[in-house]
Write a protein that holds these residues in place. Sequence first.
Motif, short mmCIF file in Angstrom:
data_model
loop_
_atom_site.label_atom_id
_atom_site.label_comp_id
_atom_site.label_asym_id
_atom_site.label_seq_id
_atom_site.Cartn_x
_atom_site.Cartn_y
_atom_site.Cartn_z
N GLN A 156 0.68 -1.27 0.02
CA GLN A 156 -0.21 0.00 0.01
C GLN A 156 0.87 1.11 -0.08
O GLN A 156 0.37 2.15 -0.90
N GLN A 157 2.03 1.43 0.93
CA GLN A 157 2.81 2.33 0.57
C GLN A 157 3.61 2.66 -0.61
O GLN A 157 3.44 3.84 -1.00
N ARG A 158 3.89 1.54 -1.28
CA ARG A 158 4.48 1.73 -2.63
C ARG A 158 3.60 2.17 -3.51
O ARG A 158 3.95 2.88 -4.42
N GLN A 159 2.15 1.64 -3.52
CA GLN A 159 1.28 2.27 -4.64
C GLN A 159 1.04 3.76 -4.10
O GLN A 159 0.71 4.49 -5.17
N ALA A 160 0.85 3.98 -2.96
CA ALA A 160 0.84 5.42 -2.67
C ALA A 160 1.83 6.32 -3.01
O ALA A 160 1.49 7.45 -3.75
N ALA A 161 3.05 5.78 -3.11
CA ALA A 161 4.23 6.54 -3.56
C ALA A 161 4.15 6.67 -5.03
O ALA A 161 4.58 7.83 -5.60
N TRP A 162 3.64 5.84 -5.72
CA TRP A 162 3.50 5.75 -7.16
C TRP A 162 2.29 6.84 -7.58
O TRP A 162 2.62 7.76 -8.52
N LYS A 163 1.23 6.96 -6.71
CA LYS A 163 0.46 8.29 -6.92
C LYS A 163 0.87 9.56 -6.85
O LYS A 163 0.77 10.51 -7.54
N GLN A 164 1.82 9.50 -5.70
CA GLN A 164 2.69 10.80 -5.55
C GLN A 164 3.43 11.40 -6.53
O GLN A 164 3.45 12.33 -7.12
N LEU A 165 4.25 10.19 -7.33
CA LEU A 165 4.92 10.69 -8.49
C LEU A 165 4.23 10.99 -9.74
O LEU A 165 4.41 11.77 -10.32
N ARG A 166 2.97 10.10 -9.91
CA ARG A 166 2.14 10.41 -10.84
C ARG A 166 1.62 11.79 -11.01
O ARG A 166 1.74 12.40 -12.12
N ASP A 167 1.04 12.12 -9.94
CA ASP A 167 0.29 13.44 -9.47
C ASP A 167 1.43 14.46 -9.77
O ASP A 167 0.98 15.56 -10.17
N ALA A 168 2.61 14.45 -9.45
CA ALA A 168 3.74 15.21 -9.47
C ALA A 168 4.28 15.41 -10.93
O ALA A 168 5.26 16.31 -11.25
N GLY A 169 3.87 14.37 -11.95
CA GLY A 169 4.35 14.48 -13.08
C GLY A 169 5.84 14.05 -13.33
O GLY A 169 6.58 14.54 -14.08
N GLU A 170 6.36 12.96 -12.38
CA GLU A 170 7.51 12.69 -12.24
C GLU A 170 7.83 11.37 -12.85
O GLU A 170 8.66 10.61 -12.40
N LEU A 171 7.00 10.65 -13.62
CA LEU A 171 7.03 9.43 -14.02
C LEU A 171 8.23 9.22 -14.77
O LEU A 171 8.90 8.17 -14.70
N ASP A 172 8.45 10.13 -15.82
CA ASP A 172 9.66 9.97 -16.74
C ASP A 172 10.97 9.83 -15.92
O ASP A 172 11.85 9.05 -16.30
N GLN A 173 11.02 10.77 -14.94
CA GLN A 173 12.18 10.97 -14.18
C GLN A 173 12.30 9.61 -13.06
O GLN A 173 13.59 9.08 -12.94
N ALA A 174 11.26 9.02 -12.81
CA ALA A 174 11.25 7.79 -12.21
C ALA A 174 11.71 6.72 -12.86
O ALA A 174 12.38 5.87 -12.22
#
Length: 275
Positions: free
Chosen positions: A110-128
């Motif tokens: 659950q913590q990892r999926q929430a971290a993904w949501k944070q990265l997606r909302d911040a527009g940082e998927l490419d950087q990830a």
Amino acid sequence: MKRLILAVVSIGVIGGAALYLNRPKTAPVPPAEPMAEAVPTRTPEDSQSAKAATIQQMVPQVSAAAAESVQLLVSSVLNEAKADNSTNSTAPTAFRQAIDILVSPQTSFQQRQAAWKQLRDAGELDQALATLKQGATNNPASVEYPTALGEAYIYKLQTVRDFHEVSILALQADQSFNTALGLDPANWEAQFFKAAALSRWPPEMNKGPEVIQQLSNLIDQQEAMPPQPQFAQTYVLLGDQYKKTSQLDYAVQTWRLGLAKFPADSTLQARIARP
């Protein structure tokens, strides 16, 4: 970093639900039969809309509490980093903290999926993606890096409309999960996301039997593990796969088996209410 790890470890996974009696060892796998489905003619706009809808369904839901816990965790670390900025110029960023959560063996699903949501909302998927690619290269023995990289490709799919690019990302995700499973064949997260990705391949690729077998095997594995909330998603996805192949009886039976084990799961409740 020590402060973060201690904080993350302290956020436990609330697992568990009532065990039920007389469950067959595996979810029902019917005799082999044609799996292909007729594909109606679609306009490019229809295909893009359907693609976006099915990809969204692929990703497990994250509870608001889990998302909030990660946001509070990262905010706390950042506030302390800002306070110490005058003496520590290498304080971790919110992005770095999210990546650390994704590749830590101590964090919960659950913590990892929430971290993904944070990265997606911040527009940082490419950087990830770039960071995880480099991390996987630098840590070839770590199963966490290729697993997280595969998930990054899947989350990236939600932002892409070009079919060619979607196909490439899907293949890259599958390869990353294969790498993870080569390091740890019993890794639940890599198995689940690999099956979830395969379940969305075009019907003409005939991946249905493979998806059903993978998910059935994963349910068997779950039975020997302490219950975790995310295990309910395996029953959801397997039932959905049966329904997709016009095997509604098997679908309903699978969802009921899952609901007996996870009676509080809202997705399984909804599937039973409206099969």
